[in-house]
Write a protein that holds these residues in place. Structure first.
Motif, short mmCIF file in Angstrom:
data_model
loop_
_atom_site.label_atom_id
_atom_site.label_comp_id
_atom_site.label_asym_id
_atom_site.label_seq_id
_atom_site.Cartn_x
_atom_site.Cartn_y
_atom_site.Cartn_z
N LYS A 60 88.76 53.81 -63.08
CA LYS A 60 87.65 54.54 -63.70
C LYS A 60 86.81 55.24 -62.62
CE LYS A 60 87.70 51.74 -67.78
NZ LYS A 60 88.43 50.52 -67.46
N TYR A 61 86.01 56.20 -63.06
CA TYR A 61 85.07 56.85 -62.17
C TYR A 61 83.72 56.15 -62.28
CZ TYR A 61 88.45 60.69 -62.02
OH TYR A 61 89.59 61.45 -61.87
N VAL A 62 83.07 55.98 -61.14
CA VAL A 62 81.73 55.38 -61.11
C VAL A 62 80.80 56.47 -60.62
CG1 VAL A 62 80.32 53.53 -60.15
CG2 VAL A 62 82.75 53.12 -60.64
N VAL A 63 79.93 56.95 -61.51
CA VAL A 63 79.11 58.12 -61.19
C VAL A 63 77.64 57.82 -61.49
CG1 VAL A 63 81.05 59.65 -61.74
CG2 VAL A 63 79.31 59.24 -63.48
N PRO A 64 76.73 58.59 -60.89
CA PRO A 64 75.31 58.38 -61.23
C PRO A 64 75.09 58.63 -62.72
CG PRO A 64 75.56 59.97 -59.41
CD PRO A 64 76.94 59.71 -59.95
N GLY A 65 74.24 57.85 -63.35
CA GLY A 65 73.91 58.09 -64.75
C GLY A 65 73.41 59.51 -64.92
N GLY A 66 73.71 60.10 -66.07
CA GLY A 66 73.31 61.48 -66.32
C GLY A 66 71.79 61.64 -66.35
N VAL A 67 71.35 62.80 -65.91
CA VAL A 67 69.92 63.14 -65.93
C VAL A 67 69.78 64.41 -66.77
CG1 VAL A 67 67.91 63.77 -64.53
CG2 VAL A 67 69.59 62.11 -63.64
N ASP A 68 69.17 64.29 -67.93
CA ASP A 68 69.00 65.45 -68.83
C ASP A 68 67.54 65.88 -68.76
OD1 ASP A 68 68.89 67.35 -70.82
OD2 ASP A 68 70.07 66.19 -72.26
N VAL A 69 67.30 67.01 -68.10
CA VAL A 69 65.91 67.42 -67.83
C VAL A 69 65.36 68.37 -68.89
CG1 VAL A 69 66.01 67.05 -65.35
CG2 VAL A 69 66.73 69.27 -66.27
N HIS A 70 66.00 68.41 -70.06
CA HIS A 70 65.48 69.31 -71.11
C HIS A 70 65.76 68.70 -72.48
CE1 HIS A 70 64.83 73.77 -72.36
NE2 HIS A 70 64.43 72.94 -73.33
N THR A 71 64.81 67.88 -72.95
CA THR A 71 64.93 67.32 -74.31
C THR A 71 63.61 67.51 -75.05
OG1 THR A 71 64.15 65.07 -73.78
CG2 THR A 71 66.51 65.53 -73.45
N HIS A 72 63.71 67.47 -76.37
CA HIS A 72 62.52 67.61 -77.24
C HIS A 72 62.55 66.54 -78.32
CE1 HIS A 72 61.48 71.59 -75.63
NE2 HIS A 72 62.74 71.96 -75.78
N MET A 73 62.14 65.32 -77.97
CA MET A 73 62.04 64.29 -79.00
C MET A 73 60.76 64.55 -79.82
SD MET A 73 64.74 62.77 -78.08
CE MET A 73 65.73 62.56 -76.60
N GLU A 74 60.92 64.50 -81.14
CA GLU A 74 59.76 64.63 -82.06
C GLU A 74 58.97 65.92 -81.85
OE1 GLU A 74 57.42 60.96 -82.50
OE2 GLU A 74 58.96 59.95 -81.32
N TRP A 120 52.16 62.49 -76.01
CA TRP A 120 53.57 62.25 -75.63
C TRP A 120 53.76 60.85 -75.04
CZ3 TRP A 120 54.24 66.20 -78.36
CH2 TRP A 120 55.53 66.59 -78.68
N HIS A 121 52.78 60.41 -74.24
CA HIS A 121 52.87 59.03 -73.73
C HIS A 121 52.88 58.05 -74.91
CE1 HIS A 121 52.94 59.19 -69.40
NE2 HIS A 121 51.97 60.09 -69.37
N ALA A 122 52.03 58.30 -75.88
CA ALA A 122 51.94 57.37 -77.02
C ALA A 122 53.26 57.34 -77.81
CB ALA A 122 50.79 57.78 -77.93
N LYS A 123 53.91 58.51 -77.93
CA LYS A 123 55.18 58.55 -78.67
C LYS A 123 56.26 57.76 -77.93
CE LYS A 123 54.69 63.36 -80.32
NZ LYS A 123 55.12 63.87 -81.59
N ALA A 124 56.26 57.86 -76.58
CA ALA A 124 57.39 57.32 -75.80
C ALA A 124 57.21 55.88 -75.36
CB ALA A 124 57.61 58.21 -74.57
N GLU A 125 55.99 55.49 -75.05
CA GLU A 125 55.78 54.20 -74.41
C GLU A 125 56.26 53.03 -75.28
OE1 GLU A 125 51.82 53.72 -72.87
OE2 GLU A 125 52.34 51.72 -72.12
N GLY A 126 57.06 52.17 -74.67
CA GLY A 126 57.56 51.00 -75.39
C GLY A 126 58.72 51.27 -76.31
N ASN A 127 59.15 52.53 -76.37
CA ASN A 127 60.21 52.90 -77.33
C ASN A 127 61.53 53.32 -76.71
OD1 ASN A 127 58.71 52.47 -79.70
ND2 ASN A 127 57.60 54.39 -79.35
N CYS A 128 61.54 53.50 -75.41
CA CYS A 128 62.71 54.17 -74.79
C CYS A 128 63.75 53.17 -74.29
CB CYS A 128 62.26 55.07 -73.65
SG CYS A 128 61.31 56.48 -74.25
N ALA A 129 65.00 53.56 -74.46
CA ALA A 129 66.14 52.75 -73.98
C ALA A 129 66.43 53.01 -72.51
CB ALA A 129 67.38 53.09 -74.81
#
Ligand code: DUC
Ligand code: ZN
Ligand code: ZN
Length: 477
Positions: A60-74, A120-129
């Motif tokens: 298998k390939y072992v690579v750095p986890g992906g970094v997605d710098v453009h998302t719009h949650m909610e 945005w902090h209120a939406k995300a804090e405590g909710n992210c995987a």
């Protein structure tokens, strides 16, 4: 401290690949070891022994986890909200081998920047995987928001600002406002991210199309011609130059005309960077947006999909190889058909703009490797290493001692079938990628040393993901 050894895989970086074991101590990568070294050092003698858990990455390939710098949650848009919450969206991201997102906190015209960031902090804090950072959308450039921009860079770890040359009355900034924001960024060292489409001209074309009775989803693309993306990209580049060669990052590029402008500016030494997204590399007006009836609404996004007969996709792949495009992000902005996209039945301009892809970027771009469009190393670079460096995410996007243990174990012999009832974890009632069959498969995902995906199961927890305060872009001195 828990120790983990990712053993027997091929570690791939932006610059090469080699057989190696990755030793993780707690949340951090402790060492990258040549084959046999772990045994020689007594770290393992085979199997899960002592304090060290072993993840078998053979073949298998072992690579750095992906970094997605453009998302719009909610994201509030067009009278509704993007359908992924931070919980559902970051969980889907983990399913796709992504270990960091950078989402956009929102200030719409007439609103307060600091309130937008707090929301945005209120939406995300405590909710992210997985871990997350924020850019800030500046939808109203004035004295107050300019002061806030400086404050965010100096104190809040928010070091990039998105401006819009489109969406008058919602997010739009005129050229004078853009210049002022760029001058401000020039002083603080921040990056200006630009939605480059001539929104004033586009609104005229939209009104004329609707008056002619052209209401189907495909008219979304016909009223946002590639020339309007190329023109706005050029204007943004000139304004950034006048502001003092301020770093400029063109988001979601879809048109050859825009790519030409970025390439020319980069060749002249200007601090201009750009990203594209999977939808512009694979999808088209003809095959998706112009599907009969209202189906095409699934693919209404801005910038729009382009004609497959105009070579945009070929040029974007080339741009990725030539580093004219530095990053692949998703612009993940999901809306369900029911009650959301349906708002635009009979009027394409009322269809909420956006496609959901946060789960599939690593998979779709790996297919680019298989198809000979880019190398394995460039896959790692454009989907992880460069986005992390571009946006000051220290410790992300690399497999090296001291870095965060954000790791994707990728199975090149696996296969991924995308779509509802197949692989689909985003909070959407359809997939823009329905029926896509791609080579390779997410095998195991670790976020700061914690396994979040293994054996086709999500084993992470909501709230594991932390807010990351970002530094300035590492591409600038
Ligand atoms: N484009 C989209 O497709 N959705 C949200 C905002 C944007 O610029
Ligand atoms: Zn945009
Ligand atoms: Zn966007």
């Amino acid at each position: 401290m828990t120790r983990t050894l990712v053993k027997g895989g091929t570690v791939v970086s932006a610059t090469g690949r080699s057989l190696a074991d990755v030793l993780i101590d707690g949340e951090t990568i402790a060492a990258v070891l040549a084959p046999g070294q772990a045994e020689a050092l007594g770290i393992v003698s085979g199997g899960n022994d002592g304090d060290t858990a072993v993840i078998d990455a053979t073949d298998k390939y072992v690579v750095p986890g992906g970094v997605d710098v453009h998302t719009h949650m909610e994201l509030p848009f067009g009278g509704t909200f993007a359908s992924d919450t931070f919980e559902t969206g970051t969980t889907a991201a983990a399913w796709g081998g992504v270990t960091t997102i950078v989402d956009f906190a929102v200030q719409r015209t007439g609103e307060n920047v600091m309130d937008g960031l707090a929301e945005w902090h209120a939406k995300a804090e405590g909710n992210c995987a997985i871990d997350y950072g924020f850019h800030q959308i500046i939808g109203g450039v004035d004295e107050e928001s300019l002061k806030a921009m400086t404050y965010l860079v100096d104190n809040e770890g928010v070091t990039s600002f998105k401006l819009f040359m489109a969406y008058p009355g919602v997010f739009y900034a005129d050229d004078g406002q853009i210049l002022r924001a760029m001058q401000n960024a020039g002083e603080s060292g921040a990056m200006i991210m630009m939605h480059a489409e001539n929104g004033i001209a586009i609104d005229v074309l939209v009104a004329q199309a609707l008056a002619r009775g052209e209401t189907d989803p495909k008219f979304h693309a016909f009223t946002r011609p590639a020339e309007m993306e190329g023109e706005a990209t050029n204007r943004a580049i000139q304004l950034a130059k006048v502001a003092g060669n301020v770093p400029l990052y063109i988001v979601h590029m879809s048109a050859s005309e825009a790519l030409e402008e970025v390439a020319a500016a980069r060749h002249k030494g200007q601090n201009v960077f750009a990203e594209t997204c999977p939808q512009y590399l694979y999808l088209s007006i003809e095959d998706q947006l112009a599907q009969p009836g209202f189906e095409g609404a699934k693919w209404v996004c801005s910038t729009p999909l382009r004609s497959k007969h105009e070579n945009h996709r070929r040029d974007l792949w080339k741009g990725l190889r030539m580093n004219e495009l530095a990053v692949v992000s998703t612009d993940h902005c999901p809306f369900c058909m029911k009650d959301q996209k349906e708002l635009g039945l009979g009027n394409f301009s009322a269809i909420p703009n956006g496609i959901g892809s946060v789960e599939h970027r690593m998979e779709l771009l790996y297919q680019g490797v298989v198809n000979g469009e880019m190398t394995l190393e460039r896959w790692v670079e454009t989907c992880g290493t460069t986005p992390a460096r571009m946006f000051g995410l220290a410790g992300k996007g690399v497999i090296a001692p001291g870095a965060d243990a954000d790791i994707l174990v990728w199975d090149p012999n696996g296969h991924t079938s995308i779509g509802l009832g197949k692989k689909h974890h985003m909070n959407m009632d359809h997939s823009a990628w329905e029926g896509f069959e791609v080579d390779g498969k997410v095998d195991t995902v670790l976020s700061r040393g914690t396994v979040v995906i293994e054996h086709d199961t999500y084993v992470g927890t909501k709230g594991h993901g932390r807010f990351v305060k970002r530094g300035l872009s590492e591409y600038l001195v």
